[in-house]
Scaffold this motif. Structure first.
Motif, mmCIF file in Angstrom:
data_model
loop_
_atom_site.group_PDB
_atom_site.id
_atom_site.type_symbol
_atom_site.label_atom_id
_atom_site.label_comp_id
_atom_site.label_asym_id
_atom_site.label_seq_id
_atom_site.Cartn_x
_atom_site.Cartn_y
_atom_site.Cartn_z
ATOM 1 N N GLY A 1 0.828 -1.186 0.000
ATOM 2 C CA GLY A 1 0.000 0.000 0.000
ATOM 3 C C GLY A 1 0.870 1.246 0.000
ATOM 4 O O GLY A 1 2.100 1.167 -0.060
ATOM 5 N N SER A 2 0.249 2.404 0.102
ATOM 6 C CA SER A 2 0.988 3.664 0.003
ATOM 7 C C SER A 2 1.476 4.192 1.347
ATOM 8 O O SER A 2 2.322 5.083 1.396
ATOM 9 N N GLU A 3 0.958 3.651 2.463
ATOM 10 C CA GLU A 3 1.290 4.174 3.783
ATOM 11 C C GLU A 3 2.261 3.254 4.521
ATOM 12 O O GLU A 3 2.038 2.052 4.636
ATOM 13 N N CYS A 4 3.340 3.829 5.039
ATOM 14 C CA CYS A 4 4.304 3.081 5.836
ATOM 15 C C CYS A 4 4.405 3.702 7.232
ATOM 16 O O CYS A 4 4.449 4.925 7.376
ATOM 17 N N VAL A 5 4.448 2.855 8.250
ATOM 18 C CA VAL A 5 4.575 3.294 9.634
ATOM 19 C C VAL A 5 5.755 2.548 10.250
ATOM 20 O O VAL A 5 5.793 1.305 10.221
ATOM 21 N N THR A 6 6.706 3.277 10.801
ATOM 22 C CA THR A 6 7.861 2.643 11.419
ATOM 23 C C THR A 6 7.467 2.083 12.783
ATOM 24 O O THR A 6 7.070 2.828 13.679
ATOM 25 N N LEU A 7 7.570 0.773 12.921
ATOM 26 C CA LEU A 7 7.213 0.111 14.177
ATOM 27 C C LEU A 7 8.371 0.143 15.163
ATOM 28 O O LEU A 7 8.184 0.288 16.371
ATOM 29 N N ALA A 8 9.595 0.003 14.653
ATOM 30 C CA ALA A 8 10.782 0.038 15.513
ATOM 31 C C ALA A 8 12.000 0.417 14.685
ATOM 32 O O ALA A 8 12.102 0.067 13.508
ATOM 33 N N GLY A 9 12.937 1.130 15.313
ATOM 34 C CA GLY A 9 14.177 1.484 14.638
ATOM 35 C C GLY A 9 14.036 2.641 13.677
ATOM 36 O O GLY A 9 13.205 3.536 13.860
ATOM 37 N N LYS A 10 14.825 2.616 12.603
ATOM 38 C CA LYS A 10 14.886 3.705 11.639
ATOM 39 C C LYS A 10 13.874 3.491 10.516
ATOM 40 O O LYS A 10 13.447 2.362 10.273
ATOM 41 N N PRO A 11 13.517 4.555 9.797
ATOM 42 C CA PRO A 11 12.606 4.383 8.646
ATOM 43 C C PRO A 11 13.306 3.873 7.405
ATOM 44 O O PRO A 11 12.664 3.584 6.392
ATOM 45 N N ASN A 12 14.637 3.761 7.431
ATOM 46 C CA ASN A 12 15.387 3.270 6.277
ATOM 47 C C ASN A 12 16.658 2.592 6.767
ATOM 48 O O ASN A 12 16.990 2.643 7.957
ATOM 49 N N ILE A 13 17.368 1.945 5.845
ATOM 50 C CA ILE A 13 18.658 1.343 6.170
ATOM 51 C C ILE A 13 19.712 1.865 5.204
ATOM 52 O O ILE A 13 19.387 2.406 4.143
ATOM 53 N N LEU A 14 20.972 1.701 5.577
ATOM 54 C CA LEU A 14 22.073 2.209 4.768
ATOM 55 C C LEU A 14 22.807 1.049 4.104
ATOM 56 O O LEU A 14 23.145 0.058 4.748
ATOM 57 N N GLU A 15 23.023 1.170 2.791
ATOM 58 C CA GLU A 15 23.776 0.182 2.026
ATOM 59 C C GLU A 15 25.025 0.843 1.460
ATOM 60 O O GLU A 15 25.032 2.052 1.187
ATOM 61 N N GLU A 16 26.077 0.048 1.285
ATOM 62 C CA GLU A 16 27.300 0.520 0.660
ATOM 63 C C GLU A 16 27.671 -0.418 -0.472
ATOM 64 O O GLU A 16 27.694 -1.642 -0.290
ATOM 65 N N ALA A 17 27.922 0.144 -1.648
ATOM 66 C CA ALA A 17 28.298 -0.665 -2.813
ATOM 67 C C ALA A 17 29.053 0.219 -3.800
ATOM 68 O O ALA A 17 28.681 1.379 -4.010
ATOM 69 N N GLY A 18 30.101 -0.318 -4.402
ATOM 70 C CA GLY A 18 30.847 0.418 -5.404
ATOM 71 C C GLY A 18 31.442 1.710 -4.907
ATOM 72 O O GLY A 18 31.602 2.665 -5.664
ATOM 73 N N GLY A 19 31.781 1.768 -3.616
ATOM 74 C CA GLY A 19 32.378 2.972 -3.051
ATOM 75 C C GLY A 19 31.383 4.062 -2.713
ATOM 76 O O GLY A 19 31.775 5.168 -2.330
ATOM 77 N N LEU A 20 30.076 3.773 -2.833
ATOM 78 C CA LEU A 20 29.027 4.745 -2.529
ATOM 79 C C LEU A 20 28.110 4.217 -1.433
ATOM 80 O O LEU A 20 28.039 3.002 -1.188
#
Length: 503
Positions: free
Chosen positions: A299-318
């Motif tokens: 659906g279109s609505e997201c609710v953060t239940l715990a922690g951060k609303p996103n995560i961080l990825e690293e690939a190709g030096g970025l």
């Protein structure tokens, strides 16, 4: 005369992207489940049409040199990994042939240059995104969704009593968290998967245990009742950060704190990744609200239940922020190889303006930014544009900007403003490019076009259109982003006709 129900000897000469072997009887194409290129088989015709037929494999007379035993215990039941009975060497050759055939038949090219498919060193556990449909297992089977009538709201206080009667009507109370059976919406309860990440398996098992212990009902697509529809797990291979997304038919999760702790404990049990040494950690648990009685997953609505609303990825030096709704290539190891090839085809010297169309969260454009004068990305999904601009900031990239809108509408506006592009990068969804967008690209008149595609058929169609608009095909490079499946990613290079550029 060819007859339905009769058995025939067939030499398998090709395969469909669904993994069916393809052979011919008196010129009639026959699709045979379970057959591999190079097999000589006996098959009973189960369905006969005017120009094709389907056959049931009854005997392998001569096995193909590429035939192997499938490694997964769910092979043949689960609808994924349709090429598991084929050696990895055979899979790579098949995908090269698939791309070349489409470019020839649909794209109208004569003997196009298609390089050998770039494969993986270890073609297992490569997916950074697992998407599990959720159902309730019926007694004595791994299949099925809960089918009893359900009423009331699912709250922490009342969730248990709403499902008790349903479980008494033939349900085990155990969740089926897995993947669809081939050509079906029946769910195979896959407790392991050779292409998914270890965190995905652990979180799926935690969800099964939680649903059983707290009597949480799965969504039933037939009745529109039940709570949990899908589980989506995103794993950042470069950092170890994990996000769990629960797609629910409601506003909240009963006893949600308990589920979060169960998932967290499950992730903490995992050892470091054996290849990279990276340790996994659950950083985000998100509820996605989807109350529509449709086949749409999120659906279109997201609710953060715990922690951060996103995560961080690293690939190709970025570094890239991954949100619940954002698109990111599902195989980060192969993504770097794909983008390296795209960068090679772009042939940037530092003086070019690059248009990154269907840019998503900006991965390809940001990958090219250090080699370009300027990168302009256009994407119609607002959330993805926000992510793209955020990713540019995270990486300290100041020569990239991202615009929200339809490229076929934004490009004419940019032209009027005097913007010129030397290179255009196209990375559309499976359906390919809108014809109006290809017309707009031709009006920009770039020297080179780099096209990244996950569907060889729509790629070939668009190559033909671009050819009519003045661009010549140079070469194609298949990249195996999806080992053991019939899908393949391809990057191609096209150039403006008349420039005299060498390959």
């Amino acid at each position: 005369m060819i007859e339905q129900g009769k058995e025939y000897e067939i030499t398998i000469e090709d395969m469909s992207h669904e993994g069916q072997g393809i052979g011919r009887i008196e010129g009639l194409a026959v699709f045979v489940d379970g057959a591999v290129v190079g097999d000589v088989v006996k098959a009973e015709l189960t369905k006969l049409k005017k120009s094709y037929a389907f056959g049931r494999l009854t005997e392998i007379l001569t096995p193909s040199e590429y035939r192997v035993s499938a490694a997964c215990e769910y092979f043949g039941s689960c609808g994924g990994c349709s090429l598991q009975s084929m050696s990895y060497e055979g899979q790579l050759k098949l995908k090269q042939k698939l791309v070349k055939d489409k470019l020839t038949r649909i794209g109208g090219l004569e003997n196009p240059l298609v390089r050998d498919t770039i494969g993986m060193d270890v073609p297992e556990n490569y997916r950074n995104k697992a998407q599990f449909p959720v159902g309730m297992r019926q007694r004595g089977t791994q299949l099925g969704n809960i089918s009893g009538k359900q009423t009331g709201k699912y709250t922490e206080k009342h969730a248990g009593k709403h499902v008790g009667k349903n479980l008494a009507k033939g349900m085990t109370g155990e969740a089926a968290v897995g993947f669809y059976q081939a050509k079906s919406h029946q769910i195979i309860n896959c407790e392991t998967c050779m292409i998914q990440s270890a965190p995905a398996e652990k979180i799926a098992q935690a969800l099964r245990e939680y649903m059983k212990s707290d009597h949480i009902p799965a969504y039933d697509e037939k009745t529109g009742k039940g709570l949990i529809r899908h589980l989506i797990v995103k794993t950042a291979f470069g950092t170890g950060e994990v996000m769990a997304i629960l797609v629910i038919n409601g506003k909240g999760m009963p006893n949600g704190e308990k589920l979060v702790l169960m998932m967290d404990d499950a992730i903490n049990e995992l050892p470091p990744d054996p290849q990279t040494g990276i340790e996994y950690s659950l950083e985000s648990v998100v509820l996605n609200i989807n109350k529509k009685n449709t086949s749409e997953i999120m659906g279109s609505e997201c609710v953060t239940l715990a922690g951060k609303p996103n995560i961080l990825e690293e690939a190709g030096g970025l570094s890239f922020e991954i949100s619940p709704m954002s698109f990111y290539q599902i195989n980060p190891v192969q993504m770097v190889k794909l983008y390296d090839k795209a960068l090679e085809y772009a042939a940037l010297t530092g003086a070019e303006t690059v248009l990154d169309l269907y840019c998503g969260v900006g991965t390809i454009g940001l990958y090219c930014a250090s080699k370009a004068k300027k990168v302009i990305g256009i994407e119609s999904v607002k959330a993805a544009v926000l992510d793209a601009n955020r990713n540019a900031v995270i990486n300290g990239i100041v020569n990239a900007e991202y615009i929200c809108g339809k490229a076929e509408e934004e490009l004419p506006r940019l032209l009027k403003e005097g913007v010129q592009a030397d290179v255009v990068i196209l990375d559309p969804p499976r359906a390919g490019c809108d014809p109006a967008l290809l017309d707009a690209v031709a009006q920009v008149c770039p020297k080179r076009i780099v096209y990244v595609s996950c569907d060889p058929a729509t790629l070939a169609r668009d190559v033909k259109i671009l050819g009519e608009l003045g661009y010549g095909f140079v070469e194609a490079q298949p990249v195996d982003m999806f080992p053991h499946t019939g899908h393949v990613e391809t990057v191609i290079k096209m150039r403006k006709c008349g420039l005299g550029e060498e390959r």
